[in-house]
Design a protein around this motif. Structure first.
Motif, mmCIF file in Angstrom:
data_model
loop_
_atom_site.group_PDB
_atom_site.id
_atom_site.type_symbol
_atom_site.label_atom_id
_atom_site.label_comp_id
_atom_site.label_asym_id
_atom_site.label_seq_id
_atom_site.Cartn_x
_atom_site.Cartn_y
_atom_site.Cartn_z
ATOM 1 N N MET A 189 -51.377 -53.572 18.476
ATOM 2 C CA MET A 189 -50.463 -54.020 17.437
ATOM 3 C C MET A 189 -51.099 -55.170 16.669
ATOM 4 O O MET A 189 -51.728 -56.062 17.239
ATOM 5 N N ASN A 190 -50.980 -55.107 15.355
ATOM 6 C CA ASN A 190 -51.389 -56.188 14.460
ATOM 7 C C ASN A 190 -50.136 -56.750 13.806
ATOM 8 O O ASN A 190 -49.452 -56.054 13.047
ATOM 9 N N ILE A 191 -49.842 -58.006 14.117
ATOM 10 C CA ILE A 191 -48.712 -58.713 13.522
ATOM 11 C C ILE A 191 -49.308 -59.642 12.470
ATOM 12 O O ILE A 191 -50.017 -60.596 12.796
ATOM 13 N N ILE A 192 -49.022 -59.372 11.194
ATOM 14 C CA ILE A 192 -49.725 -60.020 10.088
ATOM 15 C C ILE A 192 -48.723 -60.772 9.212
ATOM 16 O O ILE A 192 -47.810 -60.170 8.643
ATOM 17 N N ASP A 193 -48.873 -62.091 9.147
ATOM 18 C CA ASP A 193 -48.056 -62.911 8.249
ATOM 19 C C ASP A 193 -46.556 -62.715 8.490
ATOM 20 O O ASP A 193 -45.768 -62.601 7.547
ATOM 21 N N CYS A 194 -46.142 -62.678 9.752
ATOM 22 C CA CYS A 194 -44.729 -62.479 10.087
ATOM 23 C C CYS A 194 -44.112 -63.774 10.586
ATOM 24 O O CYS A 194 -44.786 -64.653 11.124
ATOM 25 N N ARG A 195 -42.782 -63.885 10.454
ATOM 26 C CA ARG A 195 -42.044 -65.050 10.896
ATOM 27 C C ARG A 195 -40.898 -64.623 11.808
ATOM 28 O O ARG A 195 -40.144 -63.725 11.468
ATOM 29 N N GLY A 196 -40.805 -65.284 12.958
ATOM 30 C CA GLY A 196 -39.722 -64.970 13.880
ATOM 31 C C GLY A 196 -39.961 -63.675 14.621
ATOM 32 O O GLY A 196 -39.250 -62.689 14.408
ATOM 33 N N VAL A 197 -40.956 -63.674 15.518
ATOM 34 C CA VAL A 197 -41.334 -62.462 16.249
ATOM 35 C C VAL A 197 -41.153 -62.700 17.745
ATOM 36 O O VAL A 197 -41.592 -63.721 18.281
ATOM 37 N N GLU A 237 -39.742 -60.471 8.830
ATOM 38 C CA GLU A 237 -38.993 -61.552 9.462
ATOM 39 C C GLU A 237 -38.046 -60.995 10.517
ATOM 40 O O GLU A 237 -37.446 -59.941 10.324
ATOM 41 N N ASN A 238 -37.923 -61.720 11.613
ATOM 42 C CA ASN A 238 -37.013 -61.354 12.705
ATOM 43 C C ASN A 238 -37.362 -59.970 13.267
ATOM 44 O O ASN A 238 -36.671 -58.980 13.036
ATOM 45 N N VAL A 239 -38.463 -59.942 13.998
ATOM 46 C CA VAL A 239 -38.978 -58.707 14.589
ATOM 47 C C VAL A 239 -38.874 -58.813 16.105
ATOM 48 O O VAL A 239 -39.351 -59.787 16.691
ATOM 49 N N VAL A 240 -38.270 -57.812 16.742
ATOM 50 C CA VAL A 240 -38.157 -57.764 18.202
ATOM 51 C C VAL A 240 -38.869 -56.511 18.692
ATOM 52 O O VAL A 240 -38.607 -55.399 18.223
ATOM 53 N N MET A 241 -39.778 -56.705 19.656
ATOM 54 C CA MET A 241 -40.496 -55.591 20.275
ATOM 55 C C MET A 241 -40.387 -55.791 21.779
ATOM 56 O O MET A 241 -40.938 -56.766 22.322
ATOM 57 N N ARG A 242 -39.680 -54.882 22.453
ATOM 58 C CA ARG A 242 -39.458 -55.107 23.891
ATOM 59 C C ARG A 242 -39.430 -53.779 24.653
ATOM 60 O O ARG A 242 -39.117 -52.729 24.112
ATOM 61 N N ASP A 243 -39.832 -53.884 25.925
ATOM 62 C CA ASP A 243 -39.777 -52.728 26.841
ATOM 63 C C ASP A 243 -40.542 -51.529 26.281
ATOM 64 O O ASP A 243 -40.085 -50.384 26.328
ATOM 65 N N LEU A 244 -41.741 -51.796 25.770
ATOM 66 C CA LEU A 244 -42.584 -50.749 25.210
ATOM 67 C C LEU A 244 -43.755 -50.453 26.141
ATOM 68 O O LEU A 244 -44.268 -51.347 26.828
ATOM 69 N N VAL A 282 -35.975 -56.194 12.392
ATOM 70 C CA VAL A 282 -36.628 -54.960 12.838
ATOM 71 C C VAL A 282 -36.670 -54.950 14.362
ATOM 72 O O VAL A 282 -37.004 -55.959 14.993
ATOM 73 N N GLU A 283 -36.355 -53.802 14.968
ATOM 74 C CA GLU A 283 -36.399 -53.677 16.432
ATOM 75 C C GLU A 283 -37.192 -52.438 16.828
ATOM 76 O O GLU A 283 -36.965 -51.337 16.311
#
Length: 340
Positions: free
Chosen positions: A144-152, A128-135, A107-108
């Motif tokens: 933002m609530n990041i809940i039970d995620c892997r690879g952020v 899994e595998n979440v990218v959040m950039r330049d926001l 997810v991007e």
């Protein structure tokens, strides 16, 4: 494929994602939420007994995805979510979240600005595998609530919020106790005018492991700058805070292990361990007079914490009588909740 939004205003209710789809919002394009017409919150009993309404229901969001992969939203345009509601319970047809992505992979989110967002600007659960950039995010309640995620990976992001800004949790909204791990937040700004700058908690059931927070400015942490509130039995381990600047906070660092234990089964308090602080600067502090509060639990210690290069400058005013109260959750605005 890519869905392109050229210059213009786009009024919408809930948008559903399929796999392999990216929305690109061009420079002069704005996607706006409507006041009503959103998907109704889905039934989620008995999972909803362990966290509040906003955490427990997903579909009443502006952007909604579940069980998809290779999806995202990219900028440089705008997302206006000011019609969403931020209360703990909202009526059917009304939205309360900007982005809700559940059980997704790859997810991007990048390049756009968002205003509003209701209860959560972003609720990212079990992905899994979440990218959040330049926001650039100006959130009405939680950023933002990041809940039970892997690879952020979160980087080069400005986050302003009335409640918590960068917040990490572990809850029971999908019916399982999971792991939140391998998370990097760097080169970002947290401006929290109500609660906490960087926070783990309060929903904390599973394991939090391998976190790095690096090169971050906490421009405001009204209650605290860096926080771990372990209330529901979670284990926290291998966490590094490096090159963090904190301005305007009641307490720069606040760790507490409590025994709310709002989780299924028979949970017990979990430890906070293997934490490292490197080059932490705190200025213009207010409130408690404490540079740091670390409060373990008789059943679960805070252990193996390393401090290097701390530079804290407080206004002072603390009194000896307050030392015995330093673990009092009420001093930093924590409230226990039960949910029906």
């Amino acid at each position: 494929g890519t869905v392109l939004f050229p210059a213009g205003d786009y009024l919408t209710t809930t948008l559903h994602f399929r796999s392999q789809v990216t929305l690109h919002v061009t420079r002069d394009a704005i996607i706006r939420s409507t006041p009503d017409g959103f998907d109704h919150p889905e039934p989620n009993y008995p999972n909803n007994l362990y966290q509040d309404f906003g955490h427990s229901h997903f579909r009443n969001s502006l952007f909604y995805a579940r069980g998809v992969e290779n999806v995202g939203v990219t900028g440089p345009g705008g997302i206006e979510c000011t019609s969403l509601q931020s209360g703990n319970i909202v009526p059917p047809g009304v939205g309360d979240k900007g982005f809700t992505f559940v059980e997704c992979r790859n997810v991007e989110f990048s390049g756009f600005r968002m205003n509003g967002g209701g209860h959560f600007g972003f609720l990212i659960k079990d992905c899994e595998n979440v990218v959040m950039r330049d926001l650039f995010i100006d959130a009405e309640r939680d950023g933002m609530n990041i809940i039970d995620c892997r690879g952020v990976l979160i980087e080069r992001t400005y986050m302003e919020a009335v409640d918590d800004t960068f917040c990490f949790k572990s809850d029971h909204s999908t019916g399982a106790v999971l792991v939140c791990e391998d998370v990097i937040v760097r080169e970002s700004v947290a401006n929290c005018i109500g609660c906490h700058g960087i926070k783990m908690g309060t929903e904390t059931m599973g394991v939090f492991r391998n976190f790095l927070f690096e090169n971050i400015h906490i421009a405001a942490g009204h209650q605290s700058g860096i926080t771990i509130q372990g209330q529901d039995g979670a284990v926290f381990e291998d966490i590094t805070y490096r090159n963090i600047k904190i301005t305007t906070a009641a307490v720069p660092v606040y760790f507490v292990i409590g025994d709310r234990l709002l989780a299924p089964g028979n949970p017990r308090p979990g430890p906070i361990r293997d934490v490292r602080f490197e080059n932490i600067q705190a200025r213009f502090l207010h409130g408690s007079g404490f540079p740091m509060i670390l409060r373990g639990h008789p059943e679960a210690p805070i252990e193996n914490v390393i401090f290097e290069g701390l530079d804290f400058r407080l206004v002072g005013g603390g009194q000896l009588k307050h030392i015995a109260q330093s673990g009092d959750d009420a001093r930093v605005g924590f409230t226990y909740h039960r949910f029906d």
